[in-house]
Scaffold this motif. Structure first.
Motif, PDB file in Angstrom:
ATOM      1  N   GLN A   1       0.832  -1.209   0.000  1.00 53.54           N
ATOM      2  CA  GLN A   1       0.000   0.000   0.000  1.00 53.54           C
ATOM      3  C   GLN A   1       0.870   1.264   0.000  1.00 53.54           C
ATOM      4  O   GLN A   1       0.608   2.209  -0.743  1.00 53.54           O
ATOM      5  N   LYS A   2       1.899   1.254   0.850  1.00 60.06           N
ATOM      6  CA  LYS A   2       2.764   2.433   0.947  1.00 60.06           C
ATOM      7  C   LYS A   2       3.528   2.662  -0.358  1.00 60.06           C
ATOM      8  O   LYS A   2       3.707   3.787  -0.807  1.00 60.06           O
ATOM      9  N   LYS A   3       3.973   1.565  -0.973  1.00 59.09           N
ATOM     10  CA  LYS A   3       4.732   1.646  -2.228  1.00 59.09           C
ATOM     11  C   LYS A   3       3.895   2.275  -3.325  1.00 59.09           C
ATOM     12  O   LYS A   3       4.394   2.973  -4.203  1.00 59.09           O
ATOM     13  N   HIS A   4       2.594   2.022  -3.297  1.00 54.73           N
ATOM     14  CA  HIS A   4       1.703   2.562  -4.319  1.00 54.73           C
ATOM     15  C   HIS A   4       1.007   3.839  -3.851  1.00 54.73           C
ATOM     16  O   HIS A   4      -0.069   4.193  -4.322  1.00 54.73           O
ATOM     17  N   ASN A   5       1.653   4.511  -2.878  1.00 55.54           N
ATOM     18  CA  ASN A   5       1.188   5.822  -2.394  1.00 55.54           C
ATOM     19  C   ASN A   5      -0.235   5.803  -1.834  1.00 55.54           C
ATOM     20  O   ASN A   5      -0.968   6.782  -1.934  1.00 55.54           O
ATOM     21  N   LEU A   6      -0.620   4.676  -1.264  1.00 58.55           N
ATOM     22  CA  LEU A   6      -1.939   4.596  -0.646  1.00 58.55           C
ATOM     23  C   LEU A   6      -1.814   5.038   0.809  1.00 58.55           C
ATOM     24  O   LEU A   6      -1.974   4.257   1.735  1.00 58.55           O
ATOM     25  N   GLU A   7      -1.488   6.316   1.000  1.00 60.27           N
ATOM     26  CA  GLU A   7      -1.278   6.846   2.328  1.00 60.27           C
ATOM     27  C   GLU A   7      -2.119   8.090   2.549  1.00 60.27           C
ATOM     28  O   GLU A   7      -2.378   8.857   1.633  1.00 60.27           O
ATOM     29  N   ILE A   8      -2.562   8.285   3.788  1.00 60.50           N
ATOM     30  CA  ILE A   8      -3.254   9.512   4.165  1.00 60.50           C
ATOM     31  C   ILE A   8      -2.513  10.082   5.363  1.00 60.50           C
ATOM     32  O   ILE A   8      -2.602   9.548   6.468  1.00 60.50           O
ATOM     33  N   GLY A   9      -1.782  11.162   5.167  1.00 58.84           N
ATOM     34  CA  GLY A   9      -0.987  11.723   6.250  1.00 58.84           C
ATOM     35  C   GLY A   9       0.040  10.720   6.736  1.00 58.84           C
ATOM     36  O   GLY A   9       0.735  10.085   5.943  1.00 58.84           O
ATOM     37  N   SER A  10       0.109  10.561   8.070  1.00 55.26           N
ATOM     38  CA  SER A  10       1.049   9.600   8.643  1.00 55.26           C
ATOM     39  C   SER A  10       0.392   8.235   8.846  1.00 55.26           C
ATOM     40  O   SER A  10       0.999   7.313   9.346  1.00 55.26           O
ATOM     41  N   LEU A  11      -0.903   8.125   8.474  1.00 47.35           N
ATOM     42  CA  LEU A  11      -1.608   6.855   8.622  1.00 47.35           C
ATOM     43  C   LEU A  11      -1.707   6.158   7.279  1.00 47.35           C
ATOM     44  O   LEU A  11      -1.974   6.785   6.265  1.00 47.35           O
ATOM     45  N   ILE A  12      -1.507   4.847   7.262  1.00 50.66           N
ATOM     46  CA  ILE A  12      -1.713   4.124   6.016  1.00 50.66           C
ATOM     47  C   ILE A  12      -3.205   4.129   5.720  1.00 50.66           C
ATOM     48  O   ILE A  12      -4.019   4.482   6.569  1.00 50.66           O
ATOM     49  N   GLU A  13      -3.595   3.776   4.543  1.00 52.22           N
ATOM     50  CA  GLU A  13      -5.014   3.753   4.199  1.00 52.22           C
ATOM     51  C   GLU A  13      -5.638   2.606   4.977  1.00 52.22           C
ATOM     52  O   GLU A  13      -5.871   1.509   4.466  1.00 52.22           O
ATOM     53  N   THR A  14      -5.927   2.910   6.240  1.00 56.56           N
ATOM     54  CA  THR A  14      -6.239   1.858   7.201  1.00 56.56           C
ATOM     55  C   THR A  14      -7.481   1.051   6.888  1.00 56.56           C
ATOM     56  O   THR A  14      -7.595  -0.085   7.324  1.00 56.56           O
ATOM     57  N   TYR A  15      -8.426   1.629   6.165  1.00 57.09           N
ATOM     58  CA  TYR A  15      -9.642   0.849   5.967  1.00 57.09           C
ATOM     59  C   TYR A  15      -9.377  -0.404   5.142  1.00 57.09           C
ATOM     60  O   TYR A  15     -10.034  -1.421   5.312  1.00 57.09           O
ATOM     61  N   LYS A  16      -8.364  -0.359   4.233  1.00 56.77           N
ATOM     62  CA  LYS A  16      -8.031  -1.560   3.462  1.00 56.77           C
ATOM     63  C   LYS A  16      -7.406  -2.612   4.365  1.00 56.77           C
ATOM     64  O   LYS A  16      -7.737  -3.791   4.293  1.00 56.77           O
ATOM     65  N   ALA A  17      -6.491  -2.172   5.225  1.00 60.43           N
ATOM     66  CA  ALA A  17      -5.876  -3.095   6.172  1.00 60.43           C
ATOM     67  C   ALA A  17      -6.920  -3.621   7.150  1.00 60.43           C
ATOM     68  O   ALA A  17      -6.927  -4.799   7.499  1.00 60.43           O
ATOM     69  N   ALA A  18      -7.827  -2.751   7.584  1.00 60.26           N
ATOM     70  CA  ALA A  18      -8.872  -3.150   8.522  1.00 60.26           C
ATOM     71  C   ALA A  18      -9.799  -4.188   7.898  1.00 60.26           C
ATOM     72  O   ALA A  18     -10.215  -5.143   8.559  1.00 60.26           O
ATOM     73  N   ASP A  19     -10.125  -4.009   6.641  1.00 58.69           N
ATOM     74  CA  ASP A  19     -10.967  -4.985   5.947  1.00 58.69           C
ATOM     75  C   ASP A  19     -10.310  -6.362   5.942  1.00 58.69           C
ATOM     76  O   ASP A  19     -10.967  -7.387   6.160  1.00 58.69           O
ATOM     77  N   ALA A  20      -8.998  -6.372   5.669  1.00 59.05           N
ATOM     78  CA  ALA A  20      -8.268  -7.645   5.636  1.00 59.05           C
ATOM     79  C   ALA A  20      -8.291  -8.309   7.007  1.00 59.05           C
ATOM     80  O   ALA A  20      -8.547  -9.512   7.134  1.00 59.05           O
ATOM     81  N   VAL A  21      -8.041  -7.512   8.055  1.00 57.24           N
ATOM     82  CA  VAL A  21      -8.014  -8.046   9.421  1.00 57.24           C
ATOM     83  C   VAL A  21      -9.399  -8.549   9.830  1.00 57.24           C
ATOM     84  O   VAL A  21      -9.548  -9.667  10.340  1.00 57.24           O
TER      85      VAL A  21
ATOM     86  N   TYR B   1       0.088  -4.514  15.425  1.00 61.12           N
ATOM     87  CA  TYR B   1      -0.192  -3.144  15.870  1.00 61.12           C
ATOM     88  C   TYR B   1       0.778  -2.113  15.293  1.00 61.12           C
ATOM     89  O   TYR B   1       0.375  -1.052  14.821  1.00 61.12           O
ATOM     90  N   VAL B   2       2.060  -2.435  15.325  1.00 57.67           N
ATOM     91  CA  VAL B   2       3.071  -1.471  14.870  1.00 57.67           C
ATOM     92  C   VAL B   2       2.960  -1.172  13.378  1.00 57.67           C
ATOM     93  O   VAL B   2       3.505  -0.172  12.905  1.00 57.67           O
ATOM     94  N   LYS B   3       2.265  -2.028  12.653  1.00 54.58           N
ATOM     95  CA  LYS B   3       2.115  -1.821  11.210  1.00 54.58           C
ATOM     96  C   LYS B   3       0.913  -0.948  10.857  1.00 54.58           C
ATOM     97  O   LYS B   3       0.822  -0.449   9.740  1.00 54.58           O
ATOM     98  N   VAL B   4      -0.001  -0.793  11.793  1.00 53.52           N
ATOM     99  CA  VAL B   4      -1.215  -0.032  11.482  1.00 53.52           C
ATOM    100  C   VAL B   4      -1.409   1.206  12.359  1.00 53.52           C
ATOM    101  O   VAL B   4      -2.277   2.033  12.075  1.00 53.52           O
ATOM    102  N   PHE B   5      -0.586   1.328  13.402  1.00 53.97           N
ATOM    103  CA  PHE B   5      -0.700   2.503  14.264  1.00 53.97           C
ATOM    104  C   PHE B   5       0.528   3.387  14.050  1.00 53.97           C
ATOM    105  O   PHE B   5       1.654   2.897  14.037  1.00 53.97           O
ATOM    106  N   PRO B   6       0.338   4.699  13.850  1.00 54.79           N
ATOM    107  CA  PRO B   6       1.461   5.589  13.527  1.00 54.79           C
ATOM    108  C   PRO B   6       2.504   5.679  14.639  1.00 54.79           C
ATOM    109  O   PRO B   6       2.161   5.692  15.825  1.00 54.79           O
ATOM    110  N   LYS B   7       3.773   5.743  14.241  1.00 61.20           N
ATOM    111  CA  LYS B   7       4.857   5.889  15.219  1.00 61.20           C
ATOM    112  C   LYS B   7       4.857   7.280  15.826  1.00 61.20           C
ATOM    113  O   LYS B   7       5.182   7.458  17.003  1.00 61.20           O
ATOM    114  N   ASP B   8       4.533   8.268  15.026  1.00 59.04           N
ATOM    115  CA  ASP B   8       4.516   9.656  15.482  1.00 59.04           C
ATOM    116  C   ASP B   8       3.090  10.200  15.470  1.00 59.04           C
ATOM    117  O   ASP B   8       2.258   9.775  14.666  1.00 59.04           O
TER     118      ASP B   8
END
Length: 293
Positions: free
Chosen positions: A58-78, A119-126
């Motif tokens: 997702q990050k490689k294909h610029n699927l990012e919003i601010g410092s959060l990854i496009e979490t709804y896609k990851a959330a759907d998978a989980v 958790y560390v993959k879906v929650f922002p470090k900063d």
């Protein structure tokens, strides 16, 4: 069902990494990869192992919003995977005789284990920009007293700030969405107890509780409030977004909005001049404290 037995059934040693029969109760879930071939996940271990690749894709294909990854896609998978796990656990022979309460406990532990690992993959470090905005507002408003937000002058708070701050901080530290929302449930229970003890009103609603929650959050000054609410919205089990958990999540959304856009007019008995003066003093005290440390 003992917690140790459940945890033991989820953890595997290096020798068992390729043992698909150990997790035979789980169906497949395919992660999309850049080569379009996909990654088959037969086990909880597979899911945890390949989830970082999913996030990286997702990050490689610029699927990012601010410092959060496009979490709804990851959330759907989980959520899809956890739904598959829950469905298959119910039909697995060794779980068939368990009560509904025991099944809920197993679901709870699987959710905690899985979310703790990813958790560390879906929650922002900063902190996000909105996190910083809210934290800054809380610092500037650190001078407020209960009567500035709560109309009822007979409210008895006692250890209210210390108790609610402890659970708000606990919410920030937890990794599991369920444990996060349960920490905030404790805050809600403290608020309800305070209202009942002070007024004798056993039927207080959301509108009655919101000023208390706003006061508690301002005093706690959490540094990841926005990110935590976003995380809960995306990763809390959809079936739990009802009744008490759903109400708490709604309240958190309202508090994020209220504090981010806080103005003098939101306070009782404070003039614009006093608001500016007290906020400046709070900012100076905060800056001095940081410098001293």
């Amino acid at each position: 069902v003992q917690q140790t037995k459940i945890e033991g059934s989820l953890k595997i040693s290096k020798k068992e990494e390729n043992d698909k029969t150990r997790f035979g109760i789980f169906d497949n879930l395919i992660f999309e990869k850049s080569d379009s071939k996909g990654q088959l996940c037969n086990t909880i271990y597979d899911f945890i192992k390949y989830f970082p690749n999913f996030v990286s894709y997702q990050k490689k294909h610029n699927l990012e919003i601010g410092s959060l990854i496009e979490t709804y896609k990851a959330a759907d998978a989980v959520n899809d995977f956890l739904s598959i796990v829950e469905s298959n656990v119910k039909t697995y022979p060794c779980f068939k005789k368990l009560t509904s309460k025991e099944m809920e406990y197993i679901k709870f532990e699987i959710n905690n284990y899985l979310m703790g690992r990813i958790y560390v993959k879906v929650f922002p470090k900063d902190p996000d920009t909105e996190d910083l905005k809210i934290n800054n507002k809380c610092v500037l408003l650190s001078w407020i007293e209960p009567h500035h937000l709560i109309p009822n002058k007979n409210i008895i708070l006692n250890n209210f700030v210390a108790d609610t701050t402890r659970y708000i901080n606990k919410m920030q530290m937890e990794k599991s969405p369920i444990k996060k929302i349960e920490a905030m449930l404790k805050v809600s229970e403290i608020i309800q107890s305070t209202i009942v003890f002070s007024t004798g009103n056993n039927e207080s609603g959301v509108d009655d509780a919101l000023p208390f929650l706003e006061y508690a959050v301002i005093k706690a000054a959490p540094n990841y409030l926005y990110s935590n609410v976003n995380y809960l919205e995306n990763f809390l089990d959809p079936s739990l977004k009802k009744a008490k958990y759903g109400m708490i999540l709604t309240q958190l959304h309202l508090i994020v909005e209220a504090i981010a856009n806080f103005e003098c007019k939101n306070l009782i008995g404070v003039t614009p001049e006093e608001y500016i003066e007290y906020s400046k003093e709070a900012a100076q005290k905060f800056t001095s404290r940081i410098f001293f440390k």
